[in-house]
Design a protein around this motif. Structure first.
Motif, mmCIF file in Angstrom:
data_model
loop_
_atom_site.group_PDB
_atom_site.id
_atom_site.type_symbol
_atom_site.label_atom_id
_atom_site.label_comp_id
_atom_site.label_asym_id
_atom_site.label_seq_id
_atom_site.Cartn_x
_atom_site.Cartn_y
_atom_site.Cartn_z
ATOM 1 N N VAL A 1 31.706 -80.088 -49.313
ATOM 2 C CA VAL A 1 32.083 -80.843 -48.123
ATOM 3 C C VAL A 1 32.053 -79.840 -46.975
ATOM 4 O O VAL A 1 32.811 -78.875 -46.953
ATOM 5 C CB VAL A 1 33.485 -81.471 -48.267
ATOM 6 C CG1 VAL A 1 33.843 -82.266 -47.016
ATOM 7 C CG2 VAL A 1 33.529 -82.369 -49.503
ATOM 8 N N ILE A 2 31.100 -80.043 -46.066
ATOM 9 C CA ILE A 2 30.862 -79.086 -44.983
ATOM 10 C C ILE A 2 31.245 -79.716 -43.655
ATOM 11 O O ILE A 2 30.780 -80.800 -43.313
ATOM 12 C CB ILE A 2 29.383 -78.650 -44.958
ATOM 13 C CG1 ILE A 2 28.956 -78.126 -46.326
ATOM 14 C CG2 ILE A 2 29.152 -77.587 -43.879
ATOM 15 C CD1 ILE A 2 27.464 -77.991 -46.495
ATOM 16 N N VAL B 1 24.913 -72.144 -43.399
ATOM 17 C CA VAL B 1 23.969 -72.701 -42.443
ATOM 18 C C VAL B 1 23.196 -73.812 -43.142
ATOM 19 O O VAL B 1 22.603 -73.603 -44.193
ATOM 20 C CB VAL B 1 22.991 -71.621 -41.923
ATOM 21 C CG1 VAL B 1 21.964 -72.240 -40.989
ATOM 22 C CG2 VAL B 1 23.754 -70.510 -41.213
ATOM 23 N N TYR B 2 23.265 -75.001 -42.549
ATOM 24 C CA TYR B 2 22.488 -76.135 -43.043
ATOM 25 C C TYR B 2 21.359 -76.329 -42.038
ATOM 26 O O TYR B 2 21.623 -76.489 -40.844
ATOM 27 C CB TYR B 2 23.376 -77.381 -43.128
ATOM 28 C CG TYR B 2 22.701 -78.536 -43.823
ATOM 29 C CD1 TYR B 2 22.640 -78.570 -45.224
ATOM 30 C CD2 TYR B 2 22.106 -79.553 -43.106
ATOM 31 C CE1 TYR B 2 22.015 -79.614 -45.870
ATOM 32 C CE2 TYR B 2 21.470 -80.610 -43.754
ATOM 33 C CZ TYR B 2 21.433 -80.622 -45.138
ATOM 34 O OH TYR B 2 20.795 -81.656 -45.783
ATOM 35 N N PRO B 3 20.091 -76.256 -42.487
ATOM 36 C CA PRO B 3 18.962 -76.238 -41.547
ATOM 37 C C PRO B 3 18.998 -77.260 -40.422
ATOM 38 O O PRO B 3 18.783 -76.914 -39.278
ATOM 39 C CB PRO B 3 17.746 -76.458 -42.447
ATOM 40 C CG PRO B 3 18.163 -75.926 -43.760
ATOM 41 C CD PRO B 3 19.643 -76.221 -43.870
ATOM 42 N N ALA B 4 19.304 -78.499 -40.728
ATOM 43 C CA ALA B 4 19.238 -79.522 -39.683
ATOM 44 C C ALA B 4 20.448 -79.536 -38.751
ATOM 45 O O ALA B 4 20.425 -80.182 -37.720
ATOM 46 C CB ALA B 4 19.071 -80.902 -40.322
ATOM 47 N N HIS B 5 21.522 -78.797 -39.105
ATOM 48 C CA HIS B 5 22.739 -78.868 -38.286
ATOM 49 C C HIS B 5 23.303 -77.523 -37.867
ATOM 50 O O HIS B 5 24.237 -77.480 -37.070
ATOM 51 C CB HIS B 5 23.830 -79.661 -39.016
ATOM 52 C CG HIS B 5 23.413 -81.047 -39.362
ATOM 53 N ND1 HIS B 5 23.149 -82.011 -38.403
ATOM 54 C CD2 HIS B 5 23.172 -81.634 -40.557
ATOM 55 C CE1 HIS B 5 22.785 -83.127 -39.009
ATOM 56 N NE2 HIS B 5 22.780 -82.928 -40.305
ATOM 57 N N VAL C 1 25.411 -73.939 -38.181
ATOM 58 C CA VAL C 1 26.556 -73.337 -38.867
ATOM 59 C C VAL C 1 27.672 -74.356 -39.096
ATOM 60 O O VAL C 1 28.091 -75.049 -38.184
ATOM 61 C CB VAL C 1 27.122 -72.143 -38.052
ATOM 62 C CG1 VAL C 1 28.373 -71.570 -38.714
ATOM 63 C CG2 VAL C 1 26.074 -71.056 -37.889
ATOM 64 N N GLY C 2 28.129 -74.400 -40.331
ATOM 65 C CA GLY C 2 29.263 -75.252 -40.696
ATOM 66 C C GLY C 2 30.172 -74.474 -41.624
ATOM 67 O O GLY C 2 29.844 -73.357 -42.034
#
Length: 170
Positions: free
Chosen positions: A42-43, A16-20, A22-23
């Motif tokens: 690389v997500i 989980v990348y805060p601004a985007h 689940v990747g």
């Protein structure tokens, strides 16, 4: 003594990348930037058709984290069942707070936004910006619930919706 802690993620891990939201890490690559070798996660955010490269040594600072545990998902669902807490502040101030909660990457905070902005059919209309924030929070929550449970997003959306509608019926 330790500079930023290096996270142990491997290709194919969901993060989980805060601004985007689940990747999925598709690879770890080395790139040379301004004469320095950098190791990058690389997500891929498939839904958004976006790829993000995060330096591995900056991953913690950027807020990159593993998926929530089933316990945290449970707490988020419990949060959804709670009574909406709507402050009497001006909408611009509240909208800013909601935006911060959504971008914090914290699932409980995101669930609070969904709970607070959820409307039933017989409640007053939502403004455009309210609807946008609600949908952004709902999507983040749903994607993480889906990724943790291994279900598809449709099943996760149904699960979240059932919790929200059960709250209204109570």
């Amino acid at each position: 003594m330790t500079k930023s802690k290096k996270l142990e993620f491997r290709p194919n891990d969901y993060v989980v990348y805060p601004a985007h939201g689940v990747g999925q890490i598709i690879s770890i690559e080395e790139q040379e930037v301004a004469g320095h070798k950098l190791e990058l996660f690389v997500i891929s955010f498939e839904k958004d058709k976006m790829t993000l490269r995060v330096p591995t040594h900056k991953a913690t600072e950027s807020g990159l984290r593993s998926l929530s545990s089933p316990d945290v998902i449970g707490q988020a669902m419990k949060t959804l069942k709670g009574k909406a807490k709507v402050k009497r502040a001006m909408w611009s101030r509240r909208a800013q707070e909601y935006e911060q909660k959504i971008n914090s990457g914290d699932l409980i905070s995101i669930a609070e936004v969904v709970r607070d902005l959820h409307r039933t059919d017989d409640q007053r209309e939502q403004s455009y910006s309210e609807r946008q924030l609600y949908e952004a929070a709902l999507e983040r929550l749903t994607r993480e619930v889906a990724a943790v449970s291994g279900n598809d997003e449709l099943a996760a959306a149904k699960q979240v919706d059932e919790v929200l509608t059960s709250r209204v019926a109570a």
